[in-house]
Design a protein around this motif. Structure first.
Motif, PDB file in Angstrom:
ATOM      1  N   LEU A 114     -31.133  41.123 -39.669  1.00 51.73           N
ATOM      2  CA  LEU A 114     -31.113  39.842 -38.942  1.00 51.73           C
ATOM      3  C   LEU A 114     -30.979  40.044 -37.441  1.00 51.73           C
ATOM      4  CD1 LEU A 114     -28.909  37.867 -41.483  1.00 51.73           C
ATOM      5  CD2 LEU A 114     -31.353  37.492 -41.002  1.00 51.73           C
ATOM      6  N   LEU A 115     -30.198  41.036 -37.026  1.00 52.97           N
ATOM      7  CA  LEU A 115     -30.053  41.319 -35.594  1.00 52.97           C
ATOM      8  C   LEU A 115     -31.372  41.788 -35.000  1.00 52.97           C
ATOM      9  CD1 LEU A 115     -28.235  41.496 -33.100  1.00 52.97           C
ATOM     10  CD2 LEU A 115     -27.698  43.854 -33.798  1.00 52.97           C
ATOM     11  N   ARG A 136     -25.991  35.672 -39.648  1.00 53.68           N
ATOM     12  CA  ARG A 136     -25.716  36.797 -38.756  1.00 53.68           C
ATOM     13  C   ARG A 136     -24.566  36.464 -37.815  1.00 53.68           C
ATOM     14  NH1 ARG A 136     -25.142  38.549 -34.236  1.00 53.68           N
ATOM     15  NH2 ARG A 136     -26.060  36.772 -33.213  1.00 53.68           N
ATOM     16  N   LYS A 137     -24.580  35.269 -37.280  1.00 51.18           N
ATOM     17  CA  LYS A 137     -23.508  34.860 -36.364  1.00 51.18           C
ATOM     18  C   LYS A 137     -22.162  34.800 -37.080  1.00 51.18           C
ATOM     19  CE  LYS A 137     -26.566  32.538 -33.202  1.00 51.18           C
ATOM     20  NZ  LYS A 137     -27.171  31.280 -32.799  1.00 51.18           N
ATOM     21  N   PRO A 194     -18.102  38.265 -36.225  1.00 49.68           N
ATOM     22  CA  PRO A 194     -16.656  38.394 -36.002  1.00 49.68           C
ATOM     23  C   PRO A 194     -15.974  39.342 -36.996  1.00 49.68           C
ATOM     24  CG  PRO A 194     -17.306  36.089 -35.915  1.00 49.68           C
ATOM     25  CD  PRO A 194     -18.497  36.868 -36.400  1.00 49.68           C
ATOM     26  N   ILE A 195     -16.422  39.335 -38.229  1.00 49.80           N
ATOM     27  CA  ILE A 195     -15.849  40.234 -39.246  1.00 49.80           C
ATOM     28  C   ILE A 195     -16.225  41.679 -38.926  1.00 49.80           C
ATOM     29  CG2 ILE A 195     -15.768  40.772 -41.714  1.00 49.80           C
ATOM     30  CD1 ILE A 195     -14.645  37.954 -40.904  1.00 49.80           C
ATOM     31  N   TYR A 196     -17.489  41.896 -38.612  1.00 48.35           N
ATOM     32  CA  TYR A 196     -18.000  43.220 -38.261  1.00 48.35           C
ATOM     33  C   TYR A 196     -17.264  43.753 -37.031  1.00 48.35           C
ATOM     34  CZ  TYR A 196     -21.885  46.559 -37.199  1.00 48.35           C
ATOM     35  OH  TYR A 196     -22.678  47.651 -36.933  1.00 48.35           O
ATOM     36  N   ALA A 197     -17.209  42.958 -35.983  1.00 52.62           N
ATOM     37  CA  ALA A 197     -16.564  43.378 -34.735  1.00 52.62           C
ATOM     38  C   ALA A 197     -15.080  43.663 -34.959  1.00 52.62           C
ATOM     39  CB  ALA A 197     -16.742  42.305 -33.657  1.00 52.62           C
ATOM     40  N   GLY A 198     -14.420  42.823 -35.744  1.00 50.88           N
ATOM     41  CA  GLY A 198     -13.005  43.031 -36.017  1.00 50.88           C
ATOM     42  C   GLY A 198     -12.746  44.334 -36.755  1.00 50.88           C
TER      43      GLY A 198
END
Length: 133
Positions: free
Chosen positions: A29-30, A91-92, A96-100
């Motif tokens: 998706l990115l 994707r959005k 936040p989960i990925y970054a965290g």
């Protein structure tokens, strides 16, 4: 490689705990957001996935309604893959989960200065053409 695997494993666990799809969905998706619509072979090059893995992944994502395929007007054998609005929203919501999970994996082991230094080095390596080194 161990650090990479360990970190990705933490990200995958965090996504699963949040009832979100696997990290590879985020990556597709990115890339579609950055350069889409894209042909599957262009996605394959960007993601470094084998063609058969990518085909199955796109099938699953299309079934979930987060990507759609469209035939190329100039070549009937060609198709474009694009993210749907549902895919863009997914994707959005994954970020936040990925970054965290990344923050947690890095902050627990590195100082902010060390994290920046590694980030700078990885950026330099990732922008290196395939022919260097």
């Amino acid at each position: 490689m161990r650090a990479h695997r360990s970190t990705l494993s933490k990200v995958e666990r965090a996504l699963r705990a949040a009832d979100l799809p696997p990290l590879e969905w985020y990556d597709v998706l990115l890339e579609l957001e950055r350069g889409g619509p894209l042909r599957p072979r262009d996605l394959q090059d960007r993601l470094l996935l084998a063609q058969y893995n990518l085909s199955r992944l796109i099938d699953r994502m299309a079934s979930a309604g987060v990507v759609e395929r469209e035939r190329c007007s100039e070549d009937a054998r060609c198709q474009w893959v694009r993210a749907t609005p549902k895919g863009e929203a997914l994707r959005k919501s994954m970020w936040p989960i990925y970054a965290g999970a990344i923050r947690e994996a890095v902050q627990s082991k590195l100082t902010p200065s060390q994290a920046r230094q590694i980030g700078d080095l990885l950026e330099r390596l990732s922008s290196c053409p395939a022919t260097c080194g």
